[in-house]
Design an enzyme around this catalytic site. Structure first.
Site, PDB file in Angstrom:
ATOM      1  N   HIS A  96       0.007  27.404 -76.124  1.00  0.00           N
ATOM      2  CA  HIS A  96       0.392  27.302 -75.060  1.00  0.00           C
ATOM      3  C   HIS A  96      -0.812  28.002 -74.442  1.00  0.00           C
ATOM      4  CE1 HIS A  96       2.545  29.102 -71.239  1.00  0.00           C
ATOM      5  NE2 HIS A  96       2.971  28.276 -71.236  1.00  0.00           N
ATOM      6  N   GLU A 168      -0.453  20.767 -69.627  1.00  0.00           N
ATOM      7  CA  GLU A 168      -0.179  21.890 -68.412  1.00  0.00           C
ATOM      8  C   GLU A 168      -1.687  22.437 -67.729  1.00  0.00           C
ATOM      9  OE1 GLU A 168       3.734  23.864 -69.235  1.00  0.00           O
ATOM     10  OE2 GLU A 168       2.271  24.268 -71.172  1.00  0.00           O
ATOM     11  N   GLY A 174       3.223  28.971 -63.677  1.00  0.00           N
ATOM     12  CA  GLY A 174       3.886  30.483 -63.434  1.00  0.00           C
ATOM     13  C   GLY A 174       3.821  30.505 -61.863  1.00  0.00           C
ATOM     14  N   SER A 212       4.717  24.226 -63.033  1.00  0.00           N
ATOM     15  CA  SER A 212       5.434  24.393 -61.644  1.00  0.00           C
ATOM     16  C   SER A 212       6.223  23.024 -61.425  1.00  0.00           C
ATOM     17  CB  SER A 212       4.538  24.422 -60.500  1.00  0.00           C
ATOM     18  OG  SER A 212       3.864  25.777 -60.621  1.00  0.00           O
TER      19      SER A 212
HETATM   20  P1  PGA Z   1       6.144  26.809 -65.152  1.00  0.00           P
HETATM   21  O1  PGA Z   1       5.707  27.344 -66.545  1.00  0.00           O
HETATM   22  O2  PGA Z   1       7.233  25.892 -65.155  1.00  0.00           O
HETATM   23  O3  PGA Z   1       7.295  28.349 -64.609  1.00  0.00           O
HETATM   24  O4  PGA Z   1       5.018  26.941 -64.390  1.00  0.00           O
HETATM   25  C1  PGA Z   1       5.456  26.106 -67.239  1.00  0.00           C
HETATM   26  C2  PGA Z   1       4.995  26.377 -68.863  1.00  0.00           C
HETATM   27  O5  PGA Z   1       4.265  27.441 -68.738  1.00  0.00           O
HETATM   28  O6  PGA Z   1       5.362  25.795 -69.602  1.00  0.00           O
END
Ligand code: PGA
Length: 264
Positions: A96, A168, A174, A212
């Protein structure tokens, strides 16, 4: 793919009781959907035994957020594949953006984790993603291809059946993230699929999008070309809201099939 993939990583947020409550709510809300989605939840290590108990006999798969590649040794603070095997979890999330960018895990280290995870019978969910600086100099595909090639180095065709990829973009993740444009997501997913086909011509490795994702954009993201699933953070952490997001995604996915059928 005849089923979409949707899951959430709970990061360092929910304690044991909160994880159990969340799972109970999610199981209840989505029990009619078990034939349509591969649904998974990745809680904290301390919540894993309770999560397995709560999700037993349900349609929800449970994963760990990280794992060391060695079975045992002088690795204080780490969790081994044998320890996770004892819990019977299904998935191990590897690489991640937090692991890569805060904890400085390298592609070489992540590759060892992927190999170890599949050898121990887990599905390895390898996360890849470019930084904003990579995007700005149009190097995203190069970075993603490198993360994939290095991360999946020495993985056999057979082992590739147990690999999922989450794309991602780091700049989209975030509270401070900027949601990615649909065209951008689609281009990167096409590139990732092409790279995976070059490496594993006989496998159809699922590629999920994350960063997001929310209930508003879920249906168009899942309908985008080469997007097989969604990996959700914040917008999934309340079972009611996640249920709405999942249903929106399913709606978008089915409509897309209908549209493609009509065009055919
Ligand atoms: P988020 O996080 O959907 O809050 O942007 C995604 C992730 O870290 O997998």
């Amino acid at each position: 793919m005849n089923k979409i993939y949707i899951g959430t990583n709970l990061k360092m947020y929910k304690n044991i009781q909160q994880t159990k409550d969340f799972l109970r709510g999610l199981i209840d809300n989505t029990k009619d959907l078990h034939d349509e989605i591969n649904l998974f939840v990745i809680p904290s290590f301390t919540s894993l035994p309770a999560a397995m108990e709560t999700a037993a006999n349900s349609h929800i798969m449970i994963g760990a957020q990280n794992m060391h590649y060695e079975e045992c040794g002088q690795f204080t603070g780490e969790v081994s594949p044998l320890m996770l095997e004892e819990l019977n979890i299904n998935i191990v999330e590897i690489g991640h953006s937090d692991r890569r960018n805060i904890f400085r895990e390298t592609d070489t280290e992540l590759n060892k984790k992927v190999i170890s995870a599949v050898k121990h019978g887990f599905t390895a969910l390898l996360c890849v993603g470019e930084l904003l600086a990579d995007k700005e100099c149009a190097a995203a595909d190069d970075i993603l291809n490198m993360q994939i090639r290095r991360g999946l180095y020495n993985i056999t065709q057979e082992e590739a059946n147990n690999i999922w990829i989450a794309y991602e973009p780091v700049w989209a993740i975030g509270v401070n993230g900027t949601p990615a444009k649909l065209d951008y997501v689609q281009e990167r997913h096409r590139n990732i699929k092409q790279e995976l086909r070059a490496l594993f011509p006989h496998n159809e490795i699922p590629v999920l999008f994350g960063g997001s994702v929310n209930r508003e954009n879920a249906s168009e993201l899942i309908a985008a070309d080469c997007v097989d699933g969604l990996f959700v953070g914040r917008a999934a952490w309340d079972a009611e809201g996640f249920n709405i997001l999942i249903r929106n995604a399913l709606h978008g996915w089915k409509n897309d099939f209908l549209i493609k059928d009509i065009i055919k």
